[in-house]
Design a protein around this motif. Structure first.
Motif, PDB file in Angstrom:
ATOM      1  N   SER A 217      -7.222   5.016  -3.438  1.00 55.79           N
ATOM      2  CA  SER A 217      -7.314   4.992  -4.901  1.00 55.79           C
ATOM      3  C   SER A 217      -8.073   6.204  -5.431  1.00 55.79           C
ATOM      4  O   SER A 217      -7.674   6.825  -6.423  1.00 55.79           O
ATOM      5  N   TYR A 245      -8.317   0.668  -2.753  1.00 56.34           N
ATOM      6  CA  TYR A 245      -7.641   0.419  -1.478  1.00 56.34           C
ATOM      7  C   TYR A 245      -8.019   1.496  -0.469  1.00 56.34           C
ATOM      8  O   TYR A 245      -8.192   2.667  -0.834  1.00 56.34           O
ATOM      9  N   ASP A 281      -0.145  -3.899  -3.185  1.00 52.41           N
ATOM     10  CA  ASP A 281      -0.633  -4.264  -1.851  1.00 52.41           C
ATOM     11  C   ASP A 281       0.221  -5.394  -1.284  1.00 52.41           C
ATOM     12  O   ASP A 281       0.269  -6.488  -1.843  1.00 52.41           O
ATOM     13  N   TYR A 286       1.398  -0.474   1.746  1.00 51.51           N
ATOM     14  CA  TYR A 286       1.086  -0.148   0.357  1.00 51.51           C
ATOM     15  C   TYR A 286       2.333   0.465  -0.270  1.00 51.51           C
ATOM     16  O   TYR A 286       3.009   1.292   0.361  1.00 51.51           O
ATOM     17  N   LYS A 356      -0.358   0.282   6.300  1.00 51.86           N
ATOM     18  CA  LYS A 356      -1.806   0.328   6.132  1.00 51.86           C
ATOM     19  C   LYS A 356      -2.495   0.910   7.369  1.00 51.86           C
ATOM     20  O   LYS A 356      -3.489   1.606   7.274  1.00 51.86           O
TER      21      LYS A 356
END
Length: 358
Positions: A217, A245, A281, A286, A356
């Motif tokens: 982010s 995130y 998410d 993502y 992720k």
């Protein structure tokens, strides 16, 4: 390889085996037939018949038949020996044409051999390869021409304003204005050179290195701020819809992805437009989307937009050299993710799906 392809290959092998068996059988039959005809003519003409009991001597007959068969077989082999290799020679010739830069070449065996699935697949693959190489060559030439023009323009601009500054007799306002232009054109040159170098780097990279865990982010926010000068000029608004995130990735390479996508959105947005950035998410991935208002990308361009050197804006009215999105695609593939583009109601959305954990 699926079941259908295996079945087609098996049928092709059977068909080729039958074909070769038939050719061998015909060759042997033709050899025996011609040998018999030649032997009959020699006997009929009295060339090899010197005694009345000659025909009773089977050993002599076998010797003559064997000798004549060898001669006839040698002649047939000489005349037809290169026939099985002709298709291979044709393929080799076409490949040499491709290697020499003639990407307009196309290939076909012709009926009836091209009806076999394996042969049909070979010709289709060859022609598709030639077509793609031809398109890539055209894009490369277009890129070289456009890049040369875009690279030369800021250099000429920098040189021109530097000469004006050197002459003097300018107000402070003019000096600052010219220096701003020189700085802007210098940054433009740096951006173009960096993009080309980055493309070369990621194209030669097959293994992802320098993977770390960092705040995705925060990286998105800093990428927006890095392009502030560009989007402020067009008075654009940003809507950032995401929480905090963390992700495992190569931070430097991913930074190039977001800068290229955001820069692309800024470039094609109208003045006072809105750019929306979202992070969704899911359990293992993502989904990062960058959406902007603007002219929709034609369907035929969407399938090619991630090819290097390709520009959807064929008028070249906007800055760019067709490298940024190619870098995006390659970097995302290195991270085992995917990227695609969609258009709906005047909104262009680039969506990146990333695991992720790599």
């Amino acid at each position: 390889m699926n079941k259908k392809e295996k079945t087609e290959r098996r049928k092709s092998r059977i068909a080729l085996t039958v074909l070769y068996t038939f050719v061998i059988f015909c060759t042997v039959a033709l050899t025996v037939l011609l040998s018999g005809c030649v032997l009959y003519l020699l006997i009929h003409m009295g060339i090899i018949l010197e005694s009345g009991d000659f025909l009773s001597d089977a050993r002599h007959m076998i010797i003559y038949m064997g000798f004549i068969s060898m001669v006839v077989a040698s002649v047939i082999a000489f005349l037809t020996g290169d026939m099985p290799l002709k298709p291979l020679a044709r393929v080799t010739a076409r490949m040499n044409q491709l290697a020499n830069g003639d990407f307009s070449v196309r290939f076909s065996f012709g009926p009836p051999i091209d009806k076999y699935p394996a042969i049909k697949s070979l010709t289709e693959s060859f022609n598709l390869m030639a077509e793609e190489l031809e398109k890539t060559e055209m894009l490369r030439e277009d890129f070289v021409n456009n890049f040369s023009h875009e690279f030369k323009t800021p250099i000429v601009s920098i040189a021109g304003f530097a000469k004006l500054l050197k002459r003097g007799n300018l107000t402070e306002k003019q000096k600052l204005e010219y220096l701003d232009i020189i700085e802007e054109e210098s940054m433009r040159l740096s951006y173009m050179a960096t993009n080309v170098l980055n493309l070369t780097k990621v194209e030669n990279q097959s293994i992802l290195t320098d993977v770390s865990t960092y705040n995705l982010s925060e990286q998105m926010r800093s990428s927006v701020l890095l392009l502030e000068n560009k989007w402020m000029k067009k008075k654009l608004e940003f809507s950032l819809e995401f929480d905090e995130y963390e992700i495992q990735a190569n931070e430097e390479l991913m930074k190039q992805v977001w800068i290229n996508l955001i820069d692309n959105a800024v470039k094609f947005s109208p003045e006072y437009g809105l750019i929306l950035i979202r992070i969704k998410d899911s359990e293992e991935h993502y989904e990062v989307s960058v959406a902007n208002e603007g002219k929709e990308i034609p369907e035929e361009s969407r399938s090619r937009i991630f090819q290097k050197f390709y520009q959807a804006d064929e008028s070249h009215a906007t800055e760019g050299n067709g490298v940024g999105l190619a870098i995006v695609k390659k970097v995302i593939e290195l991270h085992k993710g995917k990227v695609d583009v969609s258009c709906s109601n005047g909104i262009i959305t680039f969506k990146v799906t990333l695991p992720k954990v790599i």
